[in-house]
Write an enzyme that holds these catalytic residues in place. Structure first.
Site, PDB file in Angstrom:
ATOM      1  N   GLU A 119      -6.063  -5.016  10.114  1.00 43.86           N
ATOM      2  CA  GLU A 119      -5.043  -3.928  10.221  1.00 43.86           C
ATOM      3  C   GLU A 119      -5.305  -3.267  11.568  1.00 43.86           C
ATOM      4  OE1 GLU A 119      -2.886  -2.677   6.480  1.00 43.86           O
ATOM      5  OE2 GLU A 119      -4.499  -1.382   6.799  1.00 43.86           O
ATOM      6  N   GLU A 177      -6.939   4.749   7.395  1.00 45.45           N
ATOM      7  CA  GLU A 177      -6.769   6.236   7.166  1.00 45.45           C
ATOM      8  C   GLU A 177      -7.987   6.847   6.514  1.00 45.45           C
ATOM      9  OE1 GLU A 177      -2.909   5.618   5.534  1.00 45.45           O
ATOM     10  OE2 GLU A 177      -2.200   5.031   7.252  1.00 45.45           O
ATOM     11  N   HIS A 218      -9.758   1.550   4.372  1.00 47.00           N
ATOM     12  CA  HIS A 218      -8.472   1.646   5.053  1.00 47.00           C
ATOM     13  C   HIS A 218      -8.659   2.571   6.078  1.00 47.00           C
ATOM     14  CE1 HIS A 218      -4.428   2.689   6.016  1.00 47.00           C
ATOM     15  NE2 HIS A 218      -3.970   1.464   5.456  1.00 47.00           N
ATOM     16  N   SER A 263       2.491  -2.503  10.169  1.00 49.70           N
ATOM     17  CA  SER A 263       4.199  -2.627  10.466  1.00 49.70           C
ATOM     18  C   SER A 263       4.555  -3.860  10.195  1.00 49.70           C
ATOM     19  CB  SER A 263       4.532  -2.160  11.758  1.00 49.70           C
ATOM     20  OG  SER A 263       4.039  -0.753  12.255  1.00 49.70           O
ATOM     21  N   GLY A 287       2.599  -1.225   4.338  1.00 47.90           N
ATOM     22  CA  GLY A 287       2.621   0.177   3.758  1.00 47.90           C
ATOM     23  C   GLY A 287       4.134   0.483   3.762  1.00 47.90           C
ATOM     24  N   GLY A 288       4.705   0.820   4.811  1.00 49.80           N
ATOM     25  CA  GLY A 288       6.061   1.372   4.755  1.00 49.80           C
ATOM     26  C   GLY A 288       7.041   0.618   4.002  1.00 49.80           C
ATOM     27  N   GLY A 328       1.965   1.835  10.629  1.00 50.12           N
ATOM     28  CA  GLY A 328       2.957   2.974  10.803  1.00 50.12           C
ATOM     29  C   GLY A 328       3.679   3.388  12.115  1.00 50.12           C
ATOM     30  N   ASN A 347       0.922  -1.039   0.033  1.00 52.08           N
ATOM     31  CA  ASN A 347      -0.134  -0.077   0.035  1.00 52.08           C
ATOM     32  C   ASN A 347       1.033   1.070   0.095  1.00 52.08           C
ATOM     33  OD1 ASN A 347      -1.822   2.100   0.321  1.00 52.08           O
ATOM     34  ND2 ASN A 347      -2.413   1.379   2.399  1.00 52.08           N
ATOM     35  N   TRP A 348       1.112   1.904  -1.209  1.00 48.72           N
ATOM     36  CA  TRP A 348       1.727   3.215  -1.268  1.00 48.72           C
ATOM     37  C   TRP A 348       1.609   4.304  -0.575  1.00 48.72           C
ATOM     38  CZ3 TRP A 348       3.348   2.244  -7.045  1.00 48.72           C
ATOM     39  CH2 TRP A 348       4.258   1.258  -7.191  1.00 48.72           C
ATOM     40  N   LYS A 349       0.084   4.241  -0.275  1.00 51.67           N
ATOM     41  CA  LYS A 349      -0.524   5.583   0.400  1.00 51.67           C
ATOM     42  C   LYS A 349      -0.233   6.769  -0.597  1.00 51.67           C
ATOM     43  CE  LYS A 349      -0.337   3.314   4.750  1.00 51.67           C
ATOM     44  NZ  LYS A 349      -0.291   3.227   5.874  1.00 51.67           N
TER      45      LYS A 349
HETATM   46  P1  PGA Z   1       2.264   0.121   7.559  1.00 47.61           P
HETATM   47  O1  PGA Z   1       0.987   0.184   7.057  1.00 47.61           O
HETATM   48  O2  PGA Z   1       2.782  -1.353   6.973  1.00 47.61           O
HETATM   49  O3  PGA Z   1       3.325   1.131   7.136  1.00 47.61           O
HETATM   50  O4  PGA Z   1       2.143  -0.003   9.150  1.00 47.61           O
HETATM   51  C1  PGA Z   1       0.123  -0.720   6.628  1.00 47.61           C
HETATM   52  C2  PGA Z   1      -0.927  -0.095   6.064  1.00 47.61           C
HETATM   53  O5  PGA Z   1      -1.595   0.974   6.334  1.00 47.61           O
HETATM   54  O6  PGA Z   1      -1.813  -0.798   5.054  1.00 47.61           O
END
Ligand code: PGA
Length: 251
Positions: free
Chosen positions: A167, A99, A97, A213, A234-235, A173, A9-11
């Protein structure tokens, strides 16, 4: 057997100009691997989707969007429809998601509508659920997950190729990852909700991804859990070498 899915997930990251070197490095890292046992997908920002899809499709990598609107067209300034995504060859999307729930007013109701129209339109929904730190600390994890999952499945007679991503919000994050046991427990609980409504045959085919994470150093332990079928990352999906290492561990 459920095929593992590792989804990046590149956000709101990566420019169009960065894409070709990203995929070049990523595919180089995996050049000696037979990847047929693991599906690889990246959820890219809207503007990057077309170029990403062009570059990724020849590598056997799928591209998904990070959101979609539930209406086909109309006066919805700033939104993108399923048809628009399909027109550029994008056939999967993240939905709900945390966010989007936290910053953009996504609700269980809109998530439910989006999942429903995606399934009707041949678009794979990756629906995200998860509890906050306060939920977990007050022992409400299962209650929250049940509310979120019930909303998603309330209108569905058939779950098609729905994918669920668990999640925990407190792990996204933050560098904090759910322990293998915490994640397995939540995944097993989510699967049990599908078993209750659709029976064992259907629920045993549902893929449930862990996100929060996830990284090269912890993905192996998570994937060893019987109800964890992949990751939403994500990251660690922003660096081709890190994500490739995670794919190798999933193989
Ligand atoms: P993260 O993000 O791996 O940076 O914690 C995961 C996500 O939000 O899908």
């Amino acid at each position: 057997m459920r095929k593992r899915l590792l989804a990046g997930n590149w956000k709101m990251n990566k420019s169009i100009a960065e894409l070709s070197s990203f995929f070049e490095s990523f595919s180089k890292e995996l050049a000696n691997e037979k990847r047929e046992n693991v599906e690889v997908l990246f959820a890219a920002p809207y503007l990057q989707l077309a170029e990403a899809n062009k570059l990724a499709s020849s590598l056997g990598i799928k591209i998904a969007s990070q959101n979609v609107h539930f209406e086909e067209s109309g006066a919805y300034t700033g939104e993108v429809s399923i048809g628009m995504l399909k027109e550029i060859g994008v056939n999967a999307t993240l939905i709900g998601h945390s966010e989007r729930r936290q910053y953009f007013g996504e609700t269980d109701e809109s998530v439910s509508k989006k999942v429903e129209v995606c399934l009707k339109s041949g678009m794979t929904p990756i629906a995200c659920v998860g509890e906050t730190k306060e939920d977990r600390e007050s022992n409400k994890t299962e209650e929250v997950l049940k509310t979120q999952i019930d909303a998603i499945i309330s209108k569905l007679d058939d779950i098609g190729d729905l994918v669920v991503a668990y999640e925990p919000v407190w792990a996204i994050g933050t560098g904090l990852t759910a322990s293998n046991e915490q994640a397995q427990q939540a995944h097993a609980f989510i699967r049990s909700l599908f078993t209750e409504k659709y029976g064992k045959e259907v629920s045993s085919k549902l893929r449930i991804l862990y996100g929060g994470s996830a990284k090269p150093s912890n993905i192996e332990g998570l994937l060893e859990q019987p109800d964890i079928d992949g990751g939403l990352v994500g990251g660690a999906s922003l660096k081709p070498a890190d994500f490739a290492e995670m794919v190798k561990k999933a193989l």
